[in-house]
Design an enzyme around this catalytic site. Structure first.
Site, PDB file in Angstrom:
ATOM      1  N   SER A 116       0.814  -1.209   0.000  1.00  0.00           N
ATOM      2  CA  SER A 116       0.000   0.000   0.000  1.00  0.00           C
ATOM      3  C   SER A 116       0.851   1.264   0.000  1.00  0.00           C
ATOM      4  O   SER A 116       1.928   1.313   0.611  1.00  0.00           O
ATOM      5  CB  SER A 116      -0.905   0.004   1.235  1.00  0.00           C
ATOM      6  OG  SER A 116      -1.560   1.245   1.396  1.00  0.00           O
ATOM      7  N   TYR A 139      -1.908   5.741  -5.030  1.00  0.00           N
ATOM      8  CA  TYR A 139      -2.896   6.792  -5.230  1.00  0.00           C
ATOM      9  C   TYR A 139      -2.176   7.940  -5.939  1.00  0.00           C
ATOM     10  O   TYR A 139      -1.094   8.362  -5.500  1.00  0.00           O
ATOM     11  CB  TYR A 139      -3.447   7.307  -3.910  1.00  0.00           C
ATOM     12  CG  TYR A 139      -4.334   6.345  -3.168  1.00  0.00           C
ATOM     13  CD1 TYR A 139      -5.650   6.123  -3.561  1.00  0.00           C
ATOM     14  CD2 TYR A 139      -3.859   5.657  -2.049  1.00  0.00           C
ATOM     15  CE1 TYR A 139      -6.470   5.243  -2.865  1.00  0.00           C
ATOM     16  CE2 TYR A 139      -4.669   4.777  -1.349  1.00  0.00           C
ATOM     17  CZ  TYR A 139      -5.973   4.579  -1.763  1.00  0.00           C
ATOM     18  OH  TYR A 139      -6.782   3.703  -1.070  1.00  0.00           O
ATOM     19  N   THR A 165      -5.097   2.737  -7.578  1.00  0.00           N
ATOM     20  CA  THR A 165      -6.458   2.722  -7.051  1.00  0.00           C
ATOM     21  C   THR A 165      -7.194   3.958  -7.545  1.00  0.00           C
ATOM     22  O   THR A 165      -6.748   5.088  -7.315  1.00  0.00           O
ATOM     23  CB  THR A 165      -6.446   2.683  -5.518  1.00  0.00           C
ATOM     24  OG1 THR A 165      -5.810   1.474  -5.089  1.00  0.00           O
ATOM     25  CG2 THR A 165      -7.863   2.723  -4.965  1.00  0.00           C
ATOM     26  N   LYS A 234      -7.219  -0.411 -10.300  1.00  0.00           N
ATOM     27  CA  LYS A 234      -7.948  -1.090  -9.225  1.00  0.00           C
ATOM     28  C   LYS A 234      -9.148  -0.246  -8.805  1.00  0.00           C
ATOM     29  O   LYS A 234      -8.996   0.938  -8.491  1.00  0.00           O
ATOM     30  CB  LYS A 234      -7.041  -1.336  -8.020  1.00  0.00           C
ATOM     31  CG  LYS A 234      -7.718  -2.113  -6.896  1.00  0.00           C
ATOM     32  CD  LYS A 234      -6.747  -2.353  -5.753  1.00  0.00           C
ATOM     33  CE  LYS A 234      -7.357  -3.269  -4.698  1.00  0.00           C
ATOM     34  NZ  LYS A 234      -8.537  -2.693  -4.042  1.00  0.00           N
ATOM     35  N   HIS A 258     -13.495  -1.656  -3.184  1.00  0.00           N
ATOM     36  CA  HIS A 258     -12.661  -1.151  -2.091  1.00  0.00           C
ATOM     37  C   HIS A 258     -13.054  -1.791  -0.758  1.00  0.00           C
ATOM     38  O   HIS A 258     -13.027  -1.152   0.293  1.00  0.00           O
ATOM     39  CB  HIS A 258     -12.774   0.373  -1.999  1.00  0.00           C
ATOM     40  CG  HIS A 258     -11.508   1.053  -1.552  1.00  0.00           C
ATOM     41  ND1 HIS A 258     -10.679   1.733  -2.413  1.00  0.00           N
ATOM     42  CD2 HIS A 258     -10.923   1.170  -0.334  1.00  0.00           C
ATOM     43  CE1 HIS A 258      -9.666   2.247  -1.745  1.00  0.00           C
ATOM     44  NE2 HIS A 258      -9.792   1.911  -0.482  1.00  0.00           N
TER      45      HIS A 258
END
Length: 361
Positions: A116, A139, A165, A234, A258
């Protein structure tokens, strides 16, 4: 570093639900609300499970199972099985070693870990410890220059793919988390975002800097120009968005809501997976996440069009319960269950899995 023996785990812990119960005993109340909660009334969070339960498998008998295996090829690499670790934030909330323990457990089970953006351990340290080259979840930040530098770090650290994402330009309202007054404790932070220019605080939603700088298809084209890594989107739930992604040349798609954490009352990922598979018609690989708790769930996802799956919360349950050993055991349980389900439905390889695995598809 070797794993502690499985004897450190109570013998009655034999399923992912058992790990969730054990983790619940070991995680502080507000952190548990952060981990377990979904957006709004958590209808989508629950539907992620219920949708799998509605699907039934069709067993087959007397099939040739010689040479059975779970191997697959994705983005030019070989993987031992189709069970990947989904990106989840702040693993140190659940175990002192955080992502250090997660990557060790995943590596033991030859599972690809997606790290992440909000990891609590430097991305370079995680990749160095991985035996399977990890993926990095990104992100696109309002600070585009910082984003570009972060992509360079990811490439230099040997990551195998970039998972962007796209379904959370802002946080969903997670009421359970709000009621628990969750805050990150001292000493836990997104270490890979240190030095980034942050947006000023704002009231409301529309017209705020956060939405004004939210990424668009144009920004994703810019991002792809920065890297030679496969870029995977994603957070796709709409077939038209999937068609656009395939036409734009993205390497892959993760069908995901999510984990029910952004917008409530959207469909379960497994429910829309067949429509998205039909929309892209094999142009790009598909992964999915959301609600997987059994190897039978993995098989159902593969039957409905996924090339692989990602598992999030259960990995954190294993981490909270028993560190790296718990992570490895969670993944082992899933892989064993998948192999049993494949054998009992007469499917010796992933290429032999199709919609006829599902009863009355």
């Amino acid at each position: 570093m070797p794993l502690p023996p499985l004897s450190t785990i109570p013998p009655e812990v034999v399923s992912l639900d058992d790990y969730e119960a054990l983790a619940r005993e070991r995680v502080e109340e507000s952190a548990w609300a952060y981990l377990s909660g979904g957006a709004g009334d958590e209808l989508t969070l629950r539907e992620n499970r219920v949708a799998f339960e509605r699907l039934k498998l069709s067993p087959r008998i007397l099939r040739d199972l010689s040479g059975a295996n779970t191997r697959l090829e994705l983005f030019g690499r070989s993987y031992a099985h189709p069970i990947f670790v989904a990106p989840t934030a702040f693993h140190r909330l659940f175990h002192p070693e955080g992502e250090r323990a997660t990557v060790l457990g995943a590596s033991v089970m030859e599972a690809c870990l997606t790290v992440s953006t909000s990891a609590g351990v430097p991305l370079e340290e995680i990749s160095t410890s991985a035996t399977v080259p990890p993926w990095f979840q990104l992100y696109v930040q309002a600070d585009r220059g910082f984003t570009a530098e972060l992509v360079k770090r990811v490439e230099a650290a040997g990551y195998a793919a970039l998972v962007v994402t796209v379904d959370a330009p802002l946080h969903g309202l997670r009421n359970r988390e709000q009621r628990a007054c969750f805050r990150l404790p001292p000493g836990i932070e997104a270490v890979n975002l240190r030095g980034m220019k942050s947006l000023p605080p704002a009231e409301g939603v529309f017209g705020t800097p956060l939405l004004e700088t939210a990424p668009t298809w144009k920004d994703l084209a810019w991002l792809r120009s920065l890297t030679t890594l496969p870029v995977i989107l994603k957070g796709v739930l709409d077939p038209e968005d999937a068609r656009i992604a395939a036409a734009e040349g993205f390497a892959g798609i993760v069908v995901s809501n999510h984990g029910g954490r952004t917008l409530d009352t959207v469909p379960a990922a497994i429910e829309v997976l067949p429509q998205i598979a039909e929309a892209v018609a094999g142009q790009v690989p598909l992964l999915m996440d959301g609600g997987i708790r059994r190897g039978t769930d993995v098989l159902k996802a593969l039957a409905l069009g996924a090339d692989a799956v990602m598992v999030g919360r259960p990995v954190l349950h294993g981490l909270a319960a028993a560190g790296a050993t718990g992570v490895a055991h969670v993944l082992k349980i899933l892989r064993t269950e998948l192999e049993i389900a494949m054998a009992l439905t007469g499917r010796p390889t992933l290429s032999s899995v199709d919609r006829t695995v599902i009863a009355n598809p």
